[in-house]
Design a protein around this motif. Structure first.
Motif, short mmCIF file in Angstrom:
data_model
loop_
_atom_site.label_atom_id
_atom_site.label_comp_id
_atom_site.label_asym_id
_atom_site.label_seq_id
_atom_site.Cartn_x
_atom_site.Cartn_y
_atom_site.Cartn_z
N HIS A 134 0.85 -1.18 0.00
CA HIS A 134 0.00 0.00 0.00
C HIS A 134 0.89 1.23 0.00
N ASP A 135 0.86 1.98 -1.08
CA ASP A 135 1.70 3.16 -1.20
C ASP A 135 1.07 4.33 -0.44
N THR A 136 1.85 4.91 0.44
CA THR A 136 1.41 6.09 1.16
C THR A 136 2.63 6.83 1.66
N ASN A 137 2.45 8.11 1.95
CA ASN A 137 3.55 8.90 2.48
C ASN A 137 3.66 8.80 3.99
N HIS A 138 2.60 8.34 4.65
CA HIS A 138 2.55 8.38 6.11
C HIS A 138 2.10 7.05 6.69
N ILE A 139 2.84 6.54 7.66
CA ILE A 139 2.52 5.27 8.29
C ILE A 139 2.63 5.40 9.81
N TYR A 140 1.64 4.82 10.50
CA TYR A 140 1.71 4.67 11.95
C TYR A 140 1.83 3.18 12.24
N LEU A 141 2.91 2.79 12.90
CA LEU A 141 3.20 1.39 13.22
C LEU A 141 3.06 1.19 14.71
N SER A 142 2.27 0.18 15.10
CA SER A 142 2.09 -0.09 16.53
C SER A 142 2.67 -1.46 16.87
N SER A 143 2.46 -1.89 18.10
CA SER A 143 3.08 -3.10 18.60
C SER A 143 2.54 -4.35 17.89
N MET A 144 3.45 -5.29 17.66
CA MET A 144 3.11 -6.59 17.08
C MET A 144 4.02 -7.63 17.71
N GLY A 145 3.64 -8.89 17.58
CA GLY A 145 4.39 -9.96 18.23
C GLY A 145 5.33 -10.69 17.29
N GLN A 146 5.69 -11.90 17.70
CA GLN A 146 6.62 -12.73 16.93
C GLN A 146 6.07 -13.01 15.54
N GLY A 147 6.94 -12.87 14.55
CA GLY A 147 6.53 -13.07 13.17
C GLY A 147 6.34 -11.77 12.41
N SER A 148 6.47 -10.64 13.11
CA SER A 148 6.26 -9.34 12.47
C SER A 148 7.56 -8.73 11.95
N GLU A 149 8.66 -9.48 12.06
CA GLU A 149 9.96 -8.93 11.67
C GLU A 149 9.99 -8.49 10.21
N HIS A 150 9.31 -9.24 9.35
CA HIS A 150 9.36 -8.90 7.92
C HIS A 150 8.64 -7.59 7.63
N ILE A 151 7.68 -7.22 8.47
CA ILE A 151 6.99 -5.94 8.29
C ILE A 151 7.95 -4.79 8.57
#
Length: 331
Positions: A134-151
């Motif tokens: 998803h192309d966007t100029n702005h991202i808010y990233l919050s907490s995630m658990g194991q397996g989220s490393e690739h994000i």
């Protein structure tokens, strides 16, 4: 997708709030913690029971939308009744959701006592997949658990390609415990949101404080400045009733918490982050961002749940005009 829209990535959840009359707190003299105590082995009546939607990313997405932004939520929702409840609530808030379907949803039982709460969370193990880019100029990233490393790796790649203008990030304990592995993304982070406990943990896992084990003795403004050396342009550290601290390249500021009748602290940090980020994107000053975040957070803690008290842009503007909160620059 418009380049001015905001993508929020992270959890959505079903929250059950329980007020138990027989609950009381006990301060431990040795551990320096406060414990929630309930009679054991008996049946208790609860004062009230309320169901609300929660999850860090969902809270921020709703907060940004109420403040006039078009936000999109990338999340993971179960095929159960709780998932249907979450989806229905997001739809009412006009949140466009890109959701990966799971067997069960994230759920939290929130036990309330004296305006504070203990959260018992259940987050089913799953693979964190994003169906498409998803192309966007702005991202808010919050907490995630194991397996989220690739994000995290994908966001780092996007930032290196120059397609990302701002990244706001509130990492959870799993991400913070990755230690130095997250430093490359921290260097690309525009605004880093942390509470005091998260800030202390991040300083520890990135080996910034090897000279001393007394993390709790350090002034928060010093903690924010040290964390900023990891790369974020702006570091925010919140500490409940003591307010919030912000460190930028040039200055540090502190804002007191509003003196309001707190009912439920759930979602206070997310409300602060949504309003701070929204004001920043509208070219607000540090002082304006802090006041916006504090007013939004204060409104949320006066109601049950993380989202009912989130302010609209008009409501927030009125709060700021009629109730000025002092912001202090730290020498």
């Amino acid at each position: 997708m418009s380049q001015d829209e905001i993508i929020c990535i992270g959890a959505s959840a079903h929250d059950t709030h329980i007020y138990v009359n027989e609950a009381h707190t006990h301060r431990s003299a040795t551990e320096h913690t406060t414990d929630l105590a309930l009679p054991f082995g008996v049946k208790l009546n609860c004062q009230s029971l309320t169901h609300t939607i929660g999850g860090n990313a969902a809270n921020v997405a709703v907060g940004l939308t109420r403040l006039g932004f078009k936000s999109f939520l990338i999340t993971w929702i179960g095929q159960d009744d709780q998932g249907k409840f979450i989806t229905s609530c997001l739809k009412k808030e006009n949140i466009k959701t890109f959701a990966t379907t799971l067997p069960t949803s994230n759920q939290s039982i929130i036990l309330h006592c004296n305006a504070e709460r203990t959260i018992i969370a259940h987050h089913p193990n799953h693979k964190y997949k994003i169906s498409k880019d998803h192309d966007t100029n702005h991202i808010y990233l919050s907490s995630m658990g194991q397996g989220s490393e690739h994000i995290i790796a994908n966001l780092l790649k996007q930032s290196q390609q120059g397609t990302l203008k701002t990244l706001a990030w509130n990492p959870g304990n799993y991400q913070i415990n990755m230690g130095k592995k997250i430093i490359p993304l921290l260097k690309k982070t525009t605004i880093l949101f942390l509470n005091k406990e998260e800030a202390i943990l991040l300083q520890k896992t990135t080996n910034q404080n090897q000279e001393s084990n007394h993390h709790h003795d350090h002034p928060i403004e010093l903690l924010a400045t040290k964390i900023q050396h990891l790369g974020p342009s702006i570091v925010i550290i919140t500490d409940g009733k003591k307010g919030a601290w912000v460190s930028t390249n040039n200055t540090s500021h502190h804002i007191e918490a509003s003196q309001v009748n707190a009912i439920d602290a759930t979602g206070a940090g997310d409300a602060f982050a949504a309003a701070f980020y929204a004001t920043y994107l509208r070219q607000g000053t540090t002082t304006e961002c802090l006041r916006a975040g504090t007013h939004n957070s204060s409104s949320v803690i006066q109601q049950i749940g993380a989202q009912p008290g989130l302010l609209t842009a008009k409501e927030l503007a009125h709060k700021i005009m009629t109730n000025t909160i002092s912001v202090r620059q730290i020498p």
